[in-house]
Design a protein around this motif. Sequence first.
Motif, PDB file in Angstrom:
ATOM      1  N   MET A  32       0.815  -1.212   0.000  1.00 31.95           N
ATOM      2  CA  MET A  32       0.000   0.000   0.000  1.00 31.95           C
ATOM      3  C   MET A  32       0.848   1.260   0.000  1.00 31.95           C
ATOM      4  O   MET A  32       0.611   2.185  -0.793  1.00 31.95           O
ATOM      5  CB  MET A  32      -0.939  -0.004   1.213  1.00 31.95           C
ATOM      6  N   ALA A  33       1.863   1.342   0.865  1.00 28.65           N
ATOM      7  CA  ALA A  33       2.667   2.566   0.947  1.00 28.65           C
ATOM      8  C   ALA A  33       3.438   2.822  -0.342  1.00 28.65           C
ATOM      9  O   ALA A  33       3.456   3.950  -0.856  1.00 28.65           O
ATOM     10  CB  ALA A  33       3.628   2.480   2.130  1.00 28.65           C
ATOM     11  N   GLY A  34       4.074   1.786  -0.876  1.00 30.75           N
ATOM     12  CA  GLY A  34       4.861   1.963  -2.087  1.00 30.75           C
ATOM     13  C   GLY A  34       4.018   2.327  -3.290  1.00 30.75           C
ATOM     14  O   GLY A  34       4.375   3.218  -4.076  1.00 30.75           O
ATOM     15  N   LEU A  35       2.892   1.649  -3.453  1.00 27.96           N
ATOM     16  CA  LEU A  35       2.054   1.901  -4.624  1.00 27.96           C
ATOM     17  C   LEU A  35       1.370   3.257  -4.563  1.00 27.96           C
ATOM     18  O   LEU A  35       1.225   3.934  -5.586  1.00 27.96           O
ATOM     19  CB  LEU A  35       1.018   0.786  -4.773  1.00 27.96           C
ATOM     20  N   LEU A  36       0.948   3.677  -3.372  1.00 22.81           N
ATOM     21  CA  LEU A  36       0.364   5.013  -3.250  1.00 22.81           C
ATOM     22  C   LEU A  36       1.390   6.098  -3.567  1.00 22.81           C
ATOM     23  O   LEU A  36       1.077   7.085  -4.252  1.00 22.81           O
ATOM     24  CB  LEU A  36      -0.196   5.226  -1.841  1.00 22.81           C
ATOM     25  N   THR A  37       2.614   5.923  -3.093  1.00 22.65           N
ATOM     26  CA  THR A  37       3.661   6.899  -3.387  1.00 22.65           C
ATOM     27  C   THR A  37       3.934   6.961  -4.884  1.00 22.65           C
ATOM     28  O   THR A  37       4.033   8.047  -5.471  1.00 22.65           O
ATOM     29  CB  THR A  37       4.945   6.536  -2.625  1.00 22.65           C
ATOM     30  N   ALA A  38       4.050   5.791  -5.503  1.00 21.14           N
ATOM     31  CA  ALA A  38       4.280   5.746  -6.949  1.00 21.14           C
ATOM     32  C   ALA A  38       3.121   6.375  -7.709  1.00 21.14           C
ATOM     33  O   ALA A  38       3.328   7.115  -8.689  1.00 21.14           O
ATOM     34  CB  ALA A  38       4.481   4.298  -7.396  1.00 21.14           C
ATOM     35  N   TYR A  39       1.916   6.098  -7.286  1.00 18.23           N
ATOM     36  CA  TYR A  39       0.717   6.643  -7.939  1.00 18.23           C
ATOM     37  C   TYR A  39       0.730   8.172  -7.903  1.00 18.23           C
ATOM     38  O   TYR A  39       0.474   8.834  -8.918  1.00 18.23           O
ATOM     39  CB  TYR A  39      -0.527   6.092  -7.241  1.00 18.23           C
TER      40      TYR A  39
END
Length: 482
Positions: A32-39
Amino acid sequence: MKSVWSDSCNFTKRETLTNNISTEVLVIGGGMAGLLTAYMLKKVGLKVVVIEAKEVASGVTKNTTAKITSQHDLIYYKLRKEFGEEKAQQYAAANELAIRKFKEIVDDKNIECEFEVKPAYVYSLDKTDNFTDEFETARKLGIDAELVNEVTLPFNVKCALKFNNQAQFNPLKFLKVISDELDIYENTKAVHIDVDNNLVITENNIEISAKNIVVATHYPFLNVPGYYFIRMHQERSYVLALENAMDVKGMYVDIAKDGISFRNYKDLLLLSSIDQRTGKNEEGGCYEQLRGIAKALFPNSKEKYYWSTQDCMTLDGIPYIGHYSASTPNIYVATGFNKWGMTSSMVSAMILSDMILGKENKYEEIFSPSRFDLSLSAKTLAQDTIETAKNFIAQRVDIPDEHIEHIQNGHGGIVTYKDEKVGVYKDEEGNVFMVTTKCSHLGCQLQWNADELTWDCPCHGSRFDYKGNWITGPATGNIKVD
């Protein structure tokens, strides 16, 4: 063993990275943290690559109870007392904004992920201490809170603090939509960061050059700089999803260490409890204990799913979000979410994306990893240091002359074999699986987890299956016997 979320959603399979690449931003970790940051970074036009050691959302994210809430036990009075009102306000406002940001993304992209606005409660069966202080502090910080003594639970409570306008959802259905837009490589494990050259090396010796690197691997795998291995430990908790239980009309957490948490998902009730330090389940029985609670509270219920999860616990109860260290201005970290991974993931994405874009973020100070202050956290640090030292020493002392024959089928344990200390598991047919007892992270002695048939590290929380294969970090290698 599968969570309700894992059974509800399938992700697009991604390729493994097989050649050297360069990018503006590299995010390590596809949760969740990585994908939200990338998004968020891709949305403003940056070139972003995500690498994931296994598959998207295959780690802690798939095992969350998925509460999106600014109610994190009784924390706000403590924050105001220890850090001052301004920083307590930062923490409160950041988490309240995170709830709204989730809703904004859900509405903007029309994501069908069972997003529901619900109240969140922290309750006690026998205490009222600190509830009034927490309530008054929360209200002063702008949180819509109220004290109540009646709740929709199968038992009476002494006191409860209710936060209104919180939320819950299906995290994997949410991530499936936003991850479809991202450049992701699966089965691509980072094992080293060249901090001088902003270069990440994978286990297949592939090099990734990036102007900015975000470490969102749950527990950071890079020991120095940062020294996160002396700032955190990990804990496990256990979850049942029950049919024919009840609608509790909100999300609940008990202030007691082994208290019960509740939330509904569709026609299921998620029941969780039994927090314990990772590496402290040699005898097992956690699921059976939780099933006993379920049977007592809901005698007509039926178990649909069961699973466990793992959380990074920081010294002062606040996540570490920001620069990995003072000496690494282009490397960032998001870790130590203290059982509140959904809002903390969104807070991480908001803060880190602003930092990478060169924007000021008014919430970053309270979450900064550089805030590390031993004077506020000496007791927790001492406990963690004792636990780590004990498990280092365990590798170097004699144990009883116990042989493989003493391990029964279906059980595991540490024995002396050919003058070496090894971990042994025997399956139900008597097949023997041996591993080294030294964690591949920093060499702590691993302990057997009887409920999940794994070898777990009580120092820093790395886990391996009974064959010695890596499950989760901060370790990056296996523990197979040579």
